[in-house]
Design an enzyme around this catalytic site. Structure first.
Site, short mmCIF file in Angstrom:
data_model
loop_
_atom_site.label_atom_id
_atom_site.label_comp_id
_atom_site.label_asym_id
_atom_site.label_seq_id
_atom_site.Cartn_x
_atom_site.Cartn_y
_atom_site.Cartn_z
N GLN A 157 0.19 1.17 -0.29
CA GLN A 157 0.33 2.37 -1.12
C GLN A 157 -0.23 2.12 -2.52
OE1 GLN A 157 4.44 3.24 -1.90
NE2 GLN A 157 4.04 5.26 -2.74
N GLY A 158 -1.33 2.77 -2.85
CA GLY A 158 -1.97 2.56 -4.16
C GLY A 158 -1.68 3.70 -5.11
N TYR A 159 -0.46 3.73 -5.64
CA TYR A 159 -0.09 4.77 -6.61
C TYR A 159 -0.10 4.20 -8.04
CZ TYR A 159 1.77 8.39 -3.35
OH TYR A 159 1.93 9.37 -2.42
N SER A 160 0.76 3.16 -8.27
CA SER A 160 0.99 2.69 -9.65
C SER A 160 -0.25 2.02 -10.24
CB SER A 160 2.13 1.68 -9.67
OG SER A 160 3.26 2.21 -9.04
N GLU A 212 10.15 8.29 0.69
CA GLU A 212 10.45 6.93 0.25
C GLU A 212 11.89 6.83 -0.27
OE1 GLU A 212 7.80 5.59 -2.82
OE2 GLU A 212 7.74 3.56 -2.03
N ASN A 263 15.27 4.00 -11.53
CA ASN A 263 16.54 4.74 -11.51
C ASN A 263 16.73 5.63 -12.75
OD1 ASN A 263 16.89 3.50 -9.10
ND2 ASN A 263 18.96 2.74 -9.53
N GLU A 264 16.20 5.19 -13.90
CA GLU A 264 16.31 6.03 -15.09
C GLU A 264 15.63 7.38 -14.84
OE1 GLU A 264 15.27 2.93 -15.05
OE2 GLU A 264 16.66 1.79 -16.33
#
Ligand SMILES: Cc1cc2nc3c(=O)[nH]c(=O)nc-3n(C[C@H](O)[C@H](O)[C@H](O)COP(=O)(O)OP(=O)(O)OC[C@H]3O[C@@H](n4cnc5c(N)ncnc54)[C@H](O)[C@@H]3O)c2cc1C
Length: 385
Positions: free
Chosen positions: A125-128, A243, A368-369
């Protein structure tokens, strides 16, 4: 015609799956939490389940999946948990496939889904990107259309198991002149293309599952675009929802809590009131999480899940997992500092690795923030931000 597994009673189905799992799941992979099947091991697992008719429980039958009811999918997960199976990421089957089924062309489905099923293709998965994680829509990797191709330039980071993947799904910027979410596209690429390089990152646990992926004039056919041009944000969000469902399950907290109980027994701490109090709180939280998960699963069976609840599950499950592993380190005293597996009582595990698996769980699949922002936004309204 293949047997309809949904027609079996839940008990009969559970017994059938358990029998196969116990007979076939390799013993050396029975290491819960700290071991994840990677590369050829992951491929082998997909091939085994595919050959035996157990692959892709959630996929509709028309795409070669089992089309199982959610109840039966949960039964499969419960049995794998009880059998202490290693984790499997399955980015192709769990993340990409549902979006291909929804947004892909018939050609894309015919080309990619069978290879995900039979283990020929492992995906990442190439998101970030280095400057785009939580604020993913600010991503800077570009794809410029050049005739029948896109030319991709830029960098992805934290790409799990990229070094073992055959293909990658990437979010790229295809339009800089519109609102940032509106100029993103979702594109598929082979990992062996010229100009695409992978550099593993060694983490504090001594593992290099996470990688950087560099695109230097990587040329990808335009038919690898999933969904419409510039509409990749919609595709990306659908995938992130899937996810969060996975990461909100009580599996890792439950497995780690069992280990904590074994530790407490093995260290003879049953009479320590402080330990007992803390363990009791964790157990209550675990019951709350499992009950919430059951409710969410029931709602999902009725088709009624909302995003704020998925975010809550993700926050609760990952933070409880961390609290449990923190307590394991606390009760283990000096053994917690060992950089090697420890045997305490009946438990044989690597406490440091366990801790290191729990730490990043509050970061991946949306920090989580940021999940808390989503929850407050949806429940209290935008003014609460
Ligand atoms: C183990 C692991 C596996 C991963 N696997 C993948 C993968 O396979 N593919 C992939 O694409 N990515 C992957 N990631 C990356 C992950 O999605 C990002 O790390 C995550 O989205 C956070 O982005 P960031 O690291 O850039 O942190 P930042 O976004 O820079 O955040 C830094 C800190 O600021 C906080 N913060 C940021 N924005 C806000 C806000 N608006 N309000 C409040 N707090 C905020 C965050 O919560 C965090 O604490 C993985 C990460 C980890 C740890």
């Amino acid at each position: 015609m293949a047997e309809d597994l949904n027609a079996l009673s839940h008990d009969a189905f559970r017994a059938r799956w358990r029998e196969w799992l116990h007979a076939n799941f390799p013993n050396e992979w029975r290491i819960p939490i700290i071991h994840r099947l990677a590369g050829e091991d992951e491929r082998r697992w997909h091939r085994m389940t595919y050959a035996a008719g157990w692959r892709a429980p959630s996929w509709p039958k028309e795409y070669g999946g089992l089309g199982l009811s959610l109840e039966k999918q949960l039964i499969m997960n419960e049995e794998m948990e009880a059998h202490r199976c290693a984790r499997v990421l399955d980015s192709g089957g769990a993340l990409l496939a549902p979006v291909l089924m929804k947004y892909g062309t018939e050609e894309q489905k015919a080309r990619y889904l069978p290879a995900i099923l039979n283990g020929d293709d492992l995906w990442c998965q190439g998101y970030s990107e280095p400057n785009s994680g939580s604020d993913l829509a600010s991503l800077g990797t570009t794809a410029v259309k050049d005739g029948k191709h896109f030319i991709i330039n830029g960098q992805k980071i934290w790409t799990t198991l990229a070094a073992f993947a055959d293909r990658i799904f990437v979010l790229v910027r295809t339009n800089k002149d519109v609102k940032k979410q509106a100029g993103i596209s979702f594109i598929l690429a082979d990992m062996d293309l010229p100009g695409l390089t992978v550099r593993p990152i060694m983490n504090l646990a001594g593992e290099d599952e996470l990688c950087e992926v560099f695109f230097d004039n990587v040329c990808v056919p335009t038919e690898n675009l999933v969904g419409a041009l510039d509409q990749g944000w919609t595709v990306a969000k659908a995938l992130l929802g899937d996810e969060r469902i996975t990461n909100g399950a009580p599996t890792l907290p439950r497995q780690s809590f069992e280990m904590l109980e074994q530790l407490v027994q093995g260290l003879d701490l049953g009479d320590d009131q402080g330990v007992n109090d803390r363990v009791a709180v964790l157990l209550c939280d675990l019951h709350d999480l499992a009950a919430l998960h059951r409710q969410v699963a029931d709602a999902a069976i009725r088709g009624e899940v909302d995003n704020a609840v998925l975010s809550m599950m993700k926050v609760l499950a990952t933070e409880l997992f961390q609290h449990i592993t923190d307590e394991m380190l606390r009760v283990s005293n000096e053994s917690a500092g060992l950089v090697e597996p420890v045997g305490i009582g009946g438990l044989d595990t690597d406490l440091r690795k366990l801790f290191m698996v729990a730490r990043p769980s509050t970061i991946y699949a949306g920090a989580n923030e940021v999940q808390r922002n989503i929850i407050s936004n949806m429940l209290l309204g935008p003014a609460a931000k």
